[in-house]
Design a protein around this motif. Structure first.
Motif, PDB file in Angstrom:
ATOM      1  N   VAL A 138      -2.723  -1.269  -3.122  1.00  0.00           N
ATOM      2  CA  VAL A 138      -3.637  -0.293  -2.508  1.00  0.00           C
ATOM      3  C   VAL A 138      -2.999   1.091  -2.575  1.00  0.00           C
ATOM      4  N   MET A 182       0.151  -6.974   4.507  1.00  0.00           N
ATOM      5  CA  MET A 182       0.384  -5.755   3.734  1.00  0.00           C
ATOM      6  C   MET A 182       1.390  -4.861   4.447  1.00  0.00           C
ATOM      7  N   SER A 236      -5.696  -0.882  -8.580  1.00  0.00           N
ATOM      8  CA  SER A 236      -5.463  -0.770  -7.136  1.00  0.00           C
ATOM      9  C   SER A 236      -6.758  -0.506  -6.394  1.00  0.00           C
ATOM     10  N   ILE A 294       2.698  -0.860   4.445  1.00  0.00           N
ATOM     11  CA  ILE A 294       2.271   0.471   3.997  1.00  0.00           C
ATOM     12  C   ILE A 294       3.496   1.383   3.950  1.00  0.00           C
ATOM     13  N   GLN A 305       0.862  -1.189   0.000  1.00  0.00           N
ATOM     14  CA  GLN A 305       0.000   0.000   0.000  1.00  0.00           C
ATOM     15  C   GLN A 305       0.896   1.235   0.000  1.00  0.00           C
ATOM     16  N   GLU A 348      -3.344   4.781  -0.915  1.00  0.00           N
ATOM     17  CA  GLU A 348      -3.953   5.504   0.209  1.00  0.00           C
ATOM     18  C   GLU A 348      -3.865   6.996  -0.017  1.00  0.00           C
TER      19      GLU A 348
END
Lengths: 207, 207
Positions: A28, A182, A54, A184, A4, A30
């Protein structure tokens, strides 16, 4: 392990361009709390953000008024919204319900949360629990050791994400550890001159 | 005791009209977290909100990135911004510094905060500490007893505000108790058909 990328503290126009560029690369994308609080959910809804590949996460960091914030948040087209673990249990129940009803996801941000509170909320089984080192608390976050200890203490928690100044070598260790779903990454990708190339480097080391 | 009125979950145009009407009546007007997250700080800055009498509080509920959020927040002309007590100590230090440098104020939101954390942050002496019952946690908040106990446990904390479904009779008791500097009222004023008349009723009982 999935990747992410968090986009923060840039003008919205730049954030939207970066999203377009990263869409085919990372799992992902964000839009961080700074983007949400600077521009607001009404504007983000009106931008009609569309990602082909995504998922979109908005880092709402809800503390209260869970139902209201999550209904507004999902109206933007977001797939995942965030709630603070420090919220009341009732708030987390509300946002979990809204997400389940809409076939969406919640991420519970564990920043500054103690073991007792984590245990109290560990039964939200489809939630992603995010081990998160506060940006303001500075460097010195041993992501891999923290993740291993977290998994040992809370084996019942299935979905784990890790955030907080993660660099390439930390991401590699987290991937080989095989605990977190995941990782980030913020400035180490979105703060670089060439975010696409930085994202590709991360994707390579976590495969 | 002073009166703060919180405006939440309404279109911005309605919030701005209500602010104009309440400006000459109440001590502090709050644009709640819902307004901040729906419309964003850029839009609120561009609205060039000007109050003649009341102070303006934005309920930012900062959890991290304290310096960034408070600098953006004060750029709107706000006098007071809020930070979650559950944030890292470093975040609270950052927002306190930004506020002091700008001769502004911070309100530390104690929602869901335990005694240990309150003790750790009770040295921010110019901060307003807000005893806050989560909206999502529902009814059953005994504001006066909670405030009396808080004062007994933390006599070193000088500036206290109280929030969470406060009605007219609770406001009256809090005023006679003479502990809190400020009572924060939301829907019992801003959710009424005639907010001005409701605000006047509250001002009367707290004098």
């Amino acid at each position: 392990m999935k990747l992410q990328v968090a986009i923060d503290r840039v003008p919205l126009e730049r954030a939207l361009l970066m999203m377009r560029d990263l869409d085919s690369i990372v799992d992902v994308i964000e839009l961080g709390t700074s983007i949400v609080k600077d521009y607001g959910l009404v504007r983000l809804r009106d931008e009609k953000i569309h990602l082909n590949h995504s998922k979109l996460l908005l880092d709402l960091k809800t503390n209260d008024e869970g139902k209201y914030e999550f209904e507004k948040g999902f109206s933007t087209g977001a797939d995942i919204l965030t709630v603070m673990a420090s919220s009341s249990r009732e708030t987390i129940e509300q946002v979990y319900d809204v997400a389940m009803k809409n076939q969406k996801q919640i991420l519970i941000d564990l920043m500054e949360t103690d073991e007792k509170k984590i245990e109290e909320i560990s039964d939200f089984k489809d939630a992603i629990f995010c081990i998160h080192h506060s940006k303001d608390a500075g460097s010195g976050f041993d992501a891999a050791t923290t993740t291993a200890n977290f998994h040992k203490n809370h084996p019942e928690i299935e979905h784990i994400a890790v955030a907080g100044g993660i660099d390439l070598s930390q991401a590699k260790i987290l991937a080989s550890q095989n605990i977190a779903d995941m990782v980030i990454v913020g400035s180490k990708i979105s703060g670089q001159d060439d975010p696409v190339s930085a994202a590709k480097n991360f994707m390579e080391v976590i495969q």
